[in-house]
Every structure is written in structure tokens, then in C-alpha cells.
Design an enzyme around this catalytic site. Structure first.
Site, PDB file in Angstrom:
ATOM      1  N   HIS A   1      10.324  15.418  26.421  1.00  0.00           N
ATOM      2  CA  HIS A   1      10.712  16.824  26.616  1.00  0.00           C
ATOM      3  C   HIS A   1      11.302  16.970  28.014  1.00  0.00           C
ATOM      4  O   HIS A   1      10.685  17.518  28.927  1.00  0.00           O
ATOM      5  CB  HIS A   1       9.503  17.741  26.438  1.00  0.00           C
ATOM      6  CG  HIS A   1       9.873  19.191  26.300  1.00  0.00           C
ATOM      7  ND1 HIS A   1       9.222  20.051  25.463  1.00  0.00           N
ATOM      8  CD2 HIS A   1      10.829  19.943  26.900  1.00  0.00           C
ATOM      9  CE1 HIS A   1       9.745  21.259  25.549  1.00  0.00           C
ATOM     10  NE2 HIS A   1      10.722  21.211  26.430  1.00  0.00           N
TER      11      HIS A   1
ATOM     12  N   HIS B   1      14.304  18.343  30.444  1.00  0.00           N
ATOM     13  CA  HIS B   1      15.474  19.136  30.807  1.00  0.00           C
ATOM     14  C   HIS B   1      16.154  18.372  31.945  1.00  0.00           C
ATOM     15  O   HIS B   1      15.598  18.286  33.042  1.00  0.00           O
ATOM     16  CB  HIS B   1      15.074  20.521  31.310  1.00  0.00           C
ATOM     17  CG  HIS B   1      14.403  21.390  30.288  1.00  0.00           C
ATOM     18  ND1 HIS B   1      14.996  22.520  29.766  1.00  0.00           N
ATOM     19  CD2 HIS B   1      13.173  21.314  29.710  1.00  0.00           C
ATOM     20  CE1 HIS B   1      14.171  23.098  28.906  1.00  0.00           C
ATOM     21  NE2 HIS B   1      13.052  22.375  28.854  1.00  0.00           N
TER      22      HIS B   1
ATOM     23  N   LYS C   1      18.134  19.557  19.214  1.00  0.00           N
ATOM     24  CA  LYS C   1      17.105  20.468  19.689  1.00  0.00           C
ATOM     25  C   LYS C   1      17.414  21.887  19.228  1.00  0.00           C
ATOM     26  O   LYS C   1      18.476  22.444  19.511  1.00  0.00           O
ATOM     27  CB  LYS C   1      17.031  20.430  21.220  1.00  0.00           C
ATOM     28  CG  LYS C   1      16.150  21.506  21.838  1.00  0.00           C
ATOM     29  CD  LYS C   1      14.673  21.346  21.436  1.00  0.00           C
ATOM     30  CE  LYS C   1      13.816  22.478  21.978  1.00  0.00           C
ATOM     31  NZ  LYS C   1      13.817  22.594  23.434  1.00  0.00           N
TER      32      LYS C   1
ATOM     33  N   HIS D   1      16.300  25.654  19.764  1.00  0.00           N
ATOM     34  CA  HIS D   1      15.613  26.442  20.789  1.00  0.00           C
ATOM     35  C   HIS D   1      15.846  27.923  20.537  1.00  0.00           C
ATOM     36  O   HIS D   1      16.964  28.354  20.240  1.00  0.00           O
ATOM     37  CB  HIS D   1      16.118  26.072  22.184  1.00  0.00           C
ATOM     38  CG  HIS D   1      15.226  26.560  23.288  1.00  0.00           C
ATOM     39  ND1 HIS D   1      15.106  27.896  23.615  1.00  0.00           N
ATOM     40  CD2 HIS D   1      14.395  25.889  24.129  1.00  0.00           C
ATOM     41  CE1 HIS D   1      14.255  28.025  24.623  1.00  0.00           C
ATOM     42  NE2 HIS D   1      13.809  26.818  24.955  1.00  0.00           N
TER      43      HIS D   1
ATOM     44  N   HIS E   1      11.746  24.478  19.424  1.00  0.00           N
ATOM     45  CA  HIS E   1      11.053  25.522  20.180  1.00  0.00           C
ATOM     46  C   HIS E   1      11.265  26.787  19.354  1.00  0.00           C
ATOM     47  O   HIS E   1      12.377  27.296  19.260  1.00  0.00           O
ATOM     48  CB  HIS E   1      11.674  25.617  21.576  1.00  0.00           C
ATOM     49  CG  HIS E   1      11.236  26.790  22.398  1.00  0.00           C
ATOM     50  ND1 HIS E   1      10.959  26.677  23.747  1.00  0.00           N
ATOM     51  CD2 HIS E   1      11.046  28.105  22.109  1.00  0.00           C
ATOM     52  CE1 HIS E   1      10.637  27.864  24.236  1.00  0.00           C
ATOM     53  NE2 HIS E   1      10.683  28.748  23.243  1.00  0.00           N
TER      54      HIS E   1
ATOM     55  N   HIS F   1       5.575  21.917  22.630  1.00  0.00           N
ATOM     56  CA  HIS F   1       4.523  22.821  23.114  1.00  0.00           C
ATOM     57  C   HIS F   1       3.944  23.653  21.964  1.00  0.00           C
ATOM     58  O   HIS F   1       4.080  24.881  21.911  1.00  0.00           O
ATOM     59  CB  HIS F   1       5.001  23.712  24.268  1.00  0.00           C
ATOM     60  CG  HIS F   1       6.419  24.174  24.195  1.00  0.00           C
ATOM     61  ND1 HIS F   1       6.898  24.964  23.183  1.00  0.00           N
ATOM     62  CD2 HIS F   1       7.462  23.949  25.018  1.00  0.00           C
ATOM     63  CE1 HIS F   1       8.177  25.206  23.390  1.00  0.00           C
ATOM     64  NE2 HIS F   1       8.535  24.600  24.503  1.00  0.00           N
TER      65      HIS F   1
ATOM     66  N   HIS G   1      12.986  31.327  31.829  1.00  0.00           N
ATOM     67  CA  HIS G   1      13.705  31.935  30.715  1.00  0.00           C
ATOM     68  C   HIS G   1      14.512  33.160  31.128  1.00  0.00           C
ATOM     69  O   HIS G   1      14.810  34.022  30.310  1.00  0.00           O
ATOM     70  CB  HIS G   1      12.748  32.233  29.560  1.00  0.00           C
ATOM     71  CG  HIS G   1      12.308  30.978  28.887  1.00  0.00           C
ATOM     72  ND1 HIS G   1      13.118  30.277  28.037  1.00  0.00           N
ATOM     73  CD2 HIS G   1      11.156  30.265  28.997  1.00  0.00           C
ATOM     74  CE1 HIS G   1      12.478  29.193  27.625  1.00  0.00           C
ATOM     75  NE2 HIS G   1      11.299  29.161  28.200  1.00  0.00           N
TER      76      HIS G   1
ATOM     77  N   ASP H   1       8.364  18.832  29.964  1.00  0.00           N
ATOM     78  CA  ASP H   1       9.149  20.072  30.080  1.00  0.00           C
ATOM     79  C   ASP H   1       9.669  20.210  31.509  1.00  0.00           C
ATOM     80  O   ASP H   1       9.541  21.253  32.151  1.00  0.00           O
ATOM     81  CB  ASP H   1       8.316  21.287  29.678  1.00  0.00           C
ATOM     82  CG  ASP H   1       9.147  22.428  29.100  1.00  0.00           C
ATOM     83  OD1 ASP H   1      10.375  22.390  29.240  1.00  0.00           O
ATOM     84  OD2 ASP H   1       8.570  23.346  28.503  1.00  0.00           O
TER      85      ASP H   1
END
Length: 566
Positions: free
Chosen positions: A133, A135, A216, A218, A245, A271, A319, A359
Site C-alpha cells: 500500500h 503512495h 486500484k 479508490h 478503498h 485498511h 483527503h 499507506d
């Protein structure tokens, strides 16, 4: 001749029946088997065994290992054993008894003039960690991860773009090409995930053909039932994994809607507790389904007195939320729940959650995957006691369960277990050596493809390697052509078949992902429990098979401040 156990352990490391404490935790492992031969152990040094005509043979390079790690204590999903480990051509060639077959009995790993030696006496040897995971926000993450014992990073991104700050997507063929080219610079196995949020297949297919090893989904890009269904269909067609996600706000459906959109197809749920994102408050239910491969990210590992406050702040930044907007604050608060985070601890200990990842820089710490895994194991031992499967006076099964969460299980999930993920013959020699007192916190030596890529190292101008300042430094396998020969870039089978590595001029060794689509939770080693999860929508209390899951937050943790004063 007989010597005491203590003297033997001091000289050659622990043997069968000896116990070793892991760092400053309450976890104890016991040696289950010793592949070496008493009285015939090999050890390098002045007056020691590995000398010409003694432990070193006259065999040519083709007949001996390139490197032997002597008398190491291996911790892996399959066992906790003492052995010599031979490395050849970048892979693990043998696990057994090293020496000179001309004069020693039972030798399975021949040492010669072409063999290097790494002393494993009193050390713990593990497979390099796999973080699924990532980024890719900044390249400096890669060195941070490597120095923590992680040797494979899977995820997406393009740098500190707003999309990458929130989602693990390397979006589109152009960005995939640039990131694959950038991967050539780093002593790390790297695989990239494309953006999976589209309701028609063509935008996803072109990313897989451009090298993405997975897709992915999301919520920030819109994880609707249509996009889920389409993404999984493309993944099935091209044998790549899907990570998801889910929809925290339940805008396009509830957890049952998402589970229905899976249609029984294999998917990696990020998660899965929900603090990192996902259907509020009950995404945690997903861990009870055979086609769902559930993981945690490390900020909630384990549940402590600081977890809730820290997460609210993290969420606002990651976010792109505004604390002055009431709806944004409500969104953040809906995701952070004491009850589900506490349940997550226990579900890991039961083997219902199968993996742990970071993450990185997006509500997670890239250098703490391994540390937080073992902190969780320690917290659970203190709060729940020994596991039924553990032996008398040891935590061997618990150790195997937890090490699998960041080694073999992520490898199985993402179709790379044929290359990495365990200390087994034939695997790429991505290995980490630890002093037991620093286990899980600060490794001593990190090998990539059989060569030393990073290490603790003292002053380069000193007369010996150990004077202060001692800190982590890149070693020779982190440079030049050696880097390209010892680290892997993972791509899809479709990209390999089309000649993508040659078209992009990639220099690192190329490996493909395969076997992603038929993986089931039952394939995840020591972590295959399928509970029936119920979440109270008012109190957020979690029950597994009717049993309430609750544990108190930790006030203090091992593997923490005392290790980071220097």
C-alpha cells in the site's frame, strides 16, 4: 567434548530448545530444528573453520555458493530453524549445512574460494518485507523503507500530486512509463498499480498493457458498483490484482452493495477496518468472505491511547478536507471509531486480517510496517495470552502468523510469491539480518538479490567499520549496474509479452505477476479465518461469530522510544 549451552550460543548462536526474546517485547521464539552438525559448524575468522582445506573446499565457482550466511536463526512462515543459507546467482540456493564436502560429513552447501561469508551467528534472518500500500509521493520513501527491512514496494502515484497524496494510482500509460523508468534508480523491487475507476474496460486495459501489475479502486475517484464490476472483469482477463478503498460515505451503496459487486471475485481490501477509508461503520465485515484478501495499514497498528486523535488530523490533510467545513469534519469523524480499531487488533491475532502495509505518507508510515506488526503481536500476547497453537513456553505460532502478514501473504495476494516473500530455495535472495535485541526495529544488514544493498555502517574514515557515527547507509548493491542486477521491476504479463521493457529501455531485472485471480483467503498462510462479523450501527461494537471484540488501548508500547534515542 561438551560445552555449555550458553558457551555454544555465544559461539554459534542458539540451537534446538534455546529461546530468543524478540526486541523488548514479551514474545519468545524457540528453535525448532538445527540443520547444522554439532562439531562441524562453520564460522569465519582468525583461527576459525572456513579456511583453505578445512571448511573451504577446492571446488570451482560453479560448484559452490556465491555467499553463505552461517548459523543464522531463520524466522519464516514455515518454521523457526537454525541453518546455514547459501546464495547463488541472486537467489536462495540452499538451506542446510555449509562446509567442505571433501572433509566434512553432511555438507549440502559447498564453500570455496569463490564464496563470500556473512556471519549469522546470534542473528535472526528473515525475508525482506513487502509493502503493498504505497503512495509514491516522494522517492525518499524508498530508502526509508529499505532501511527498515522492506525490499518490495507495490502501489501507485506520480510524486506529490494531489491525486497521489490521496490514492495509490499511477494513472495512465504516460505516467506508468515515467514511473517504470524512475524505478531503475532504486534498490527496491517495485510494482505499480493503475487507476481502476472506470466503467468501461478500455481505459483499464491500456494501463495493464502499459505495465500496471494491478488496478486500484479508490473512493476519491468514485468506487461505484459499476466501476468495481468493470475493474474486476479486466483483472480477471489479464491476471492482475485489484485493490480497493471503498465508499466511506455510502453514496453509491452500502457494504453489502460493494460485496455484491465483487461477485465472488478475488480482491485485496485495503485498511479493512475502515479508519483508512471504507464503508462506515461496517467495512470490517469484508474480512469474513473467502474472496476478500484483507489488510491493515499501520497507523491503527496497534490500538493505543493516541490513535484516535492522531487519525483525525491525518485524515483532514490526506483527503484534502477543510476543518472549517462541517461536512468535511463529519466525514472525518465517521471514519475513526475506537470500537472497530480495537476489534482490528483481535482480528489480526485470530488470523482474520491477513496483511499489514503502510499507506505511505497518506495516513501511514513507510518505515514502520515491520515494527508495528510486532507491536501488535506483543500487545495481543499481553492482553489475550498465548495462542492455542503456540508451544509450551514459546510464541512460535504467533511469530509465524505475524511475519506472514508482511512477507508471504502480500506476495501471494499480488502474484509475486514465485519470486519473493519467504526464505525458501529458489526465491530471490531479498534477506534481512537482525540482532535479536533490535529485531523488527533496526536491521543490521539488508540484502537485495544476494548482494548487500544497505547496512548499519560507521565512520567511513575510521580504521574499522564500527566507530560512531553509526547509521544506515546505501551499500554497493544500491549503485550502478549492481542495482539493476539485484532488484526487480514487476510488470503485467501483457506488458512483458508486448516488449514494454525494451521499448522503455528499462535496465532492472523484469519479473511478471501471475496467479492473482484464483487466490482465496484460505491460501493466505496462518491468516485464513473467516468470521461472521456483525457491527452495531449505533455503538459500533464488533462481534465475530457472536463474540464481542474489544480490547483496551495500549498506554505504552515496546520497540518504541528506547530504540530511537540514537
Amino acid at each position: 567434548m561438551k560445552i555449555s549451552r550458553q558457551a555454544y550460543a555465544d559461539m554459534f548462536g542458539p540451537t534446538v530448545g534455546d529461546k530468543v526474546r524478540l526486541a523488548d517485547t514479551e514474545l519468545w521464539i524457540e528453535v525448532e530444528q538445527d540443520f547444522t552438525t554439532y562439531g562441524e559448524e562453520v564460522k569465519f575468522g582468525g583461527g576459525k573453520v572456513i579456511r583453505d582445506g578445512q571448511g573451504q573446499s577446492q571446488l570451482l565457482a560453479a560448484e559452490v555458493v556465491d555467499t553463505v550466511i552461517t548459523n543464522a536463526l531463520i524466522i519464516d512462515h514455515w518454521g523457526i530453524v537454525k541453518a546455514d543459507v547459501g546464495l547463488k546467482d541472486g537467489r536462495i540456493a540452499a538451506i542446510g549445512k555449509a562446509g567442505n564436502p571433501d572433509v566434512q560429513p553432511g555438507v549440502t552447501i559447498a564453500i570455496g574460494a569463490s564464496s563470500e561469508v556473512i556471519a549469522g551467528e546470534g542473528m535472526i534472518l528473515t525475508a525482506g518485507g513487502i509493502d503493498t500500500h504505497i503512495h509514491f509521493i516522494c522517492p525518499q520513501q524508498i530508502e526509508e523503507a529499505l532501511m527498515s527491512g522492506v525490499t518490495t514496494m507495490i502501489g501507485g502515484g506520480t510524486g506529490p500530486a494531489t491525486g497521489t497524496n490521496a490514492t495509490t494510482c499511477t494513472s495512465g500509460p504516460w505516467h506508468l512509463a515515467r514511473m517504470l523508468q524512475a524505478a531503475d534508480a532504486f534498490p527496491m523491487n517495485i510494482g505499480l498499480t493503475g487507476k481502476g475507476n472506470a466503467s468501461l474496460p478500455e481505459p483499464l486495459i491500456e494501463q495493464v498493457k502499459a505495465g500496471a501489475i494491478g488496478l486500484k479502486l479508490h473512493e476519491d475517484w468514485g468506487t461505484t458498483p459499476a466501476s468495481i464490476d468493470n475493474c474486476l472483469s479486466v483483472a480477471d482477463q489479464y491476471d492482475v490484482q485489484v485493490a480497493i478503498h471503498t465508499d466511506t460515505l455510502n453514496e453509491s451503496g452500502f457494504v453489502e452493495t460493494t460485496l455484491g459487486a465483487f461477485k465472488g471475485r478475488t480482491i485485496h481490501t485495503y485498511h479493512t477496518e475502515g479508519a483508512g477509508g471504507g464503508h462506515a461503520p461496517d467495512i470490517i465485515k469484508a474480512c469474513g468472505f473467502a474472496n476478500v484478501l484483507p489488510s491493515s495499514t499501520n497507523p491503527t497498528r496497534p490500538f493505543t491511547r493516541n490513535t484516535i486523535d492522531e487519525h483525525l488530523d491525518m485524515l483532514m490533510v490526506c483527503h484534502h478536507l477543510d476543518p472549517s467545513i462541517a461536512e468535511d469534519v463529519a466525514f472525518a469523524e465517521s471514519r475513526i471509531r475506537r470500537e472497530t480499531i480495537a476489534a482490528e487488533d483481535i482480528l489480526h491475532d485470530l488470523g482474520a486480517f491477513s496483511m499489514i502495509s503502510s499507506d505511505s505518507q497518506a495516513m501511514g508510515r513507510v518505515g514502520e510496517v515491520i515494527t508495528r506488526t510486532w507491536q501488535t503481536a506483543d500487545k495481543m500476547k499481553k492482553q489475550r495470552g498465548p495462542l492455542p497453537q503456540d508451544g509450551e513456553g514459546n510464541d512460535n505460532f504467533r511469530a509465524k502468523r505475524y511475519i506472514a502478514k508482511y512477507t508471504i501473504n502480500p506476495a501471494i495476494t499480488h502474484g509475486i510469491s514465485h519470486e519473493v516473500g519467504s526464505v525458501e530455495v529458489g526465491k530471490w535472495a531479498d534477506l534481512v539480518l537482525w540482532r535479536p535485541a533490535f529485531f523488527g526495529v533496526k536491521p543490521t544488514l539488508i540484502l537485495k538479490g544476494g548482494a548487500i544493498a544497505a547496512s548499519l555502517m560507521g565512520d567511513a574514515n575510521a580504521s574499522i567499520p564500527t566507530p560512531q557515527p553509526v547509521h544506515y547507509r546505501p551499500m554497493f548493491a544500491s549503485y550502478g549496474g549492481s542495482l539493476h542486477a539485484t532488484s526487480l521491476t514487476f510488470i503485467s504479463q501483457a506488458a512483458q509479452a508486448s516488449g514494454l521493457p525494451e521499448a522503455l529501455g528499462l535496465k532492472k531485472k523484469i519479473a511478471v505477476v501471475k496467479g492473482c485471480r484464483d487466490v482465496q483467503k484460505t491460501d493466505l498462510i496462518h491468516n485464513d479465518y473467516l468470521p461472521n462479523i456483525d457491527v452495531d450501527p449505533q455503538t459500533y461494537q464488533v462481534k465475530a461469530d457472536g463474540v464481542l471484540l474489544w480490547c483496551e488501548p495500549a498506554e505504552t508500547l515496546p520497540m518504541a522510544q528506547r530504540y530511537f534515542l540514537f
